[in-house]
Design a protein around this motif. Sequence first.
Motif, PDB file in Angstrom:
ATOM      1  N   CYS A 252      -1.188  -2.226  -4.846  1.00 57.83           N
ATOM      2  CA  CYS A 252      -1.720  -2.652  -3.562  1.00 57.83           C
ATOM      3  C   CYS A 252      -2.606  -1.545  -2.997  1.00 57.83           C
ATOM      4  N   GLY A 253      -3.809  -1.893  -2.551  1.00 60.98           N
ATOM      5  CA  GLY A 253      -4.712  -0.930  -1.945  1.00 60.98           C
ATOM      6  C   GLY A 253      -4.866  -1.183  -0.461  1.00 60.98           C
ATOM      7  N   ILE A 254      -5.035  -0.103   0.290  1.00 59.96           N
ATOM      8  CA  ILE A 254      -5.277  -0.239   1.717  1.00 59.96           C
ATOM      9  C   ILE A 254      -6.286   0.824   2.143  1.00 59.96           C
ATOM     10  N   SER A 255      -7.337   0.396   2.846  1.00 58.19           N
ATOM     11  CA  SER A 255      -8.366   1.318   3.315  1.00 58.19           C
ATOM     12  C   SER A 255      -9.060   0.719   4.521  1.00 58.19           C
ATOM     13  N   ALA A 256      -9.699   1.588   5.307  1.00 57.70           N
ATOM     14  CA  ALA A 256     -10.306   1.180   6.566  1.00 57.70           C
ATOM     15  C   ALA A 256     -11.617   0.433   6.340  1.00 57.70           C
ATOM     16  N   VAL A 257     -11.861  -0.542   7.212  1.00 61.93           N
ATOM     17  CA  VAL A 257     -13.154  -1.216   7.297  1.00 61.93           C
ATOM     18  C   VAL A 257     -13.601  -1.132   8.753  1.00 61.93           C
ATOM     19  N   GLU A 258     -14.556  -1.951   9.155  1.00 63.27           N
ATOM     20  CA  GLU A 258     -15.066  -1.882  10.518  1.00 63.27           C
ATOM     21  C   GLU A 258     -14.054  -2.437  11.527  1.00 63.27           C
ATOM     22  N   ASN A 259     -14.316  -2.192  12.806  1.00 64.43           N
ATOM     23  CA  ASN A 259     -13.526  -2.736  13.920  1.00 64.43           C
ATOM     24  C   ASN A 259     -12.069  -2.287  13.913  1.00 64.43           C
TER      25      ASN A 259
END
Length: 381
Positions: free
Chosen positions: A204-211
């Motif tokens: 499972c991957g988790i990373s920031a995007v906009e907003n």
Amino acid sequence: MTVEQPFETDIAIAGGGLAGLSAAILLARQGHSVVLLEKNEYPFHRVCGEYISEESRPFLASLGLDLPATTYPLIRQLQLSAPAGLSLLTDLQPGGFGISRYRLDDLLAQQARAAGVRLLTGLKVDAIQYRNGKQEMQAGKLRFAAKLALGCFGKRSNLDLGFKRPFAIHKPGKAGNYIAVKYHVRYDQPIDTIALHNFDQGYCGISAVENNQYCLCYLTIADNLARCGNNIPQMEATILAQNPFLRNIWQTADFGDRKPISISQVSFAPKSTLENHVLMIGDAAGLITPLCGNGMSIAMHGAKLAAGLGDSFLRGKIFRSVLEAQYQRQWKQHFGRRLQAGRAIQYFFGNPRLSNWLLRAGRMSPALTRFLIKQTHGENF
């Protein structure tokens, strides 16, 4: 327009993801008539890790996309964890940035329309057939006769069956059949870090995007879901949560009220980059494992290769046979090693014993970690 009167165009493109939109923009700007068919309406969400390597930034800028770090987070750290909780934090070079496909595809669609692309949404391509030196693309009652066709229809399509592609015809067992699930969540994780957390037969991957949101996307075998009564929340609570990092995410993250999006029958089997004179680009040409985080970069780079050769073909500088041979050679040259590296690395992830061993080796030898990261990234294009 009727079935008896096909619309004539230089280029017909099936699929409006990153590959299709990028190729459409480039070819339209070179003066060619382009029709692109996309079954959805922009903007829409796709199952995707939503991390883009820095190698793609110059290309996106050339398409007219300004993606400032104040809006689209820079990602410079990589965290890995094994199912039992052993973890590793390392620099990620050259790194990348986060942007949702909901935003990125829509921005590219706007550029395509501005470039003069005839962008037709809500239309699913039913068939592509090569006749008398032209490609006929059919969507419902609409037909388009094109000098060149590009297949940018993603991981799996009805067109794969029409071309009788081996990976689409072969029915793998649940252990060889993958599913992917994606959420957008709010979570307390360093904004410059992408984390890849392993669990039994998945990661499972988790990373920031906009907003101020994070893309949370995981891949696992269909058998895991079947063991949990085909219930996604139950699978997350009983299998993913065995990793303490994932358990913490599901306990503390704000998932909001939107349900996840998912896809099934994901195949990492090798694919042909050419089918009946159709150039395949992006996931239609070969699906790189999400661990490598560069599927989006490969899709756009492949589009640039196809557009350059397509322009030469349409201007009469090269024959179709040369176009096809050079595209296959260039695609293999740029991406073949990276896809092989991804499959090799994936062998270690999702396996509790092997992933634990790999992380221990990486902690003892930072050079090994840097080497593996380098295998999955390319040069600016």
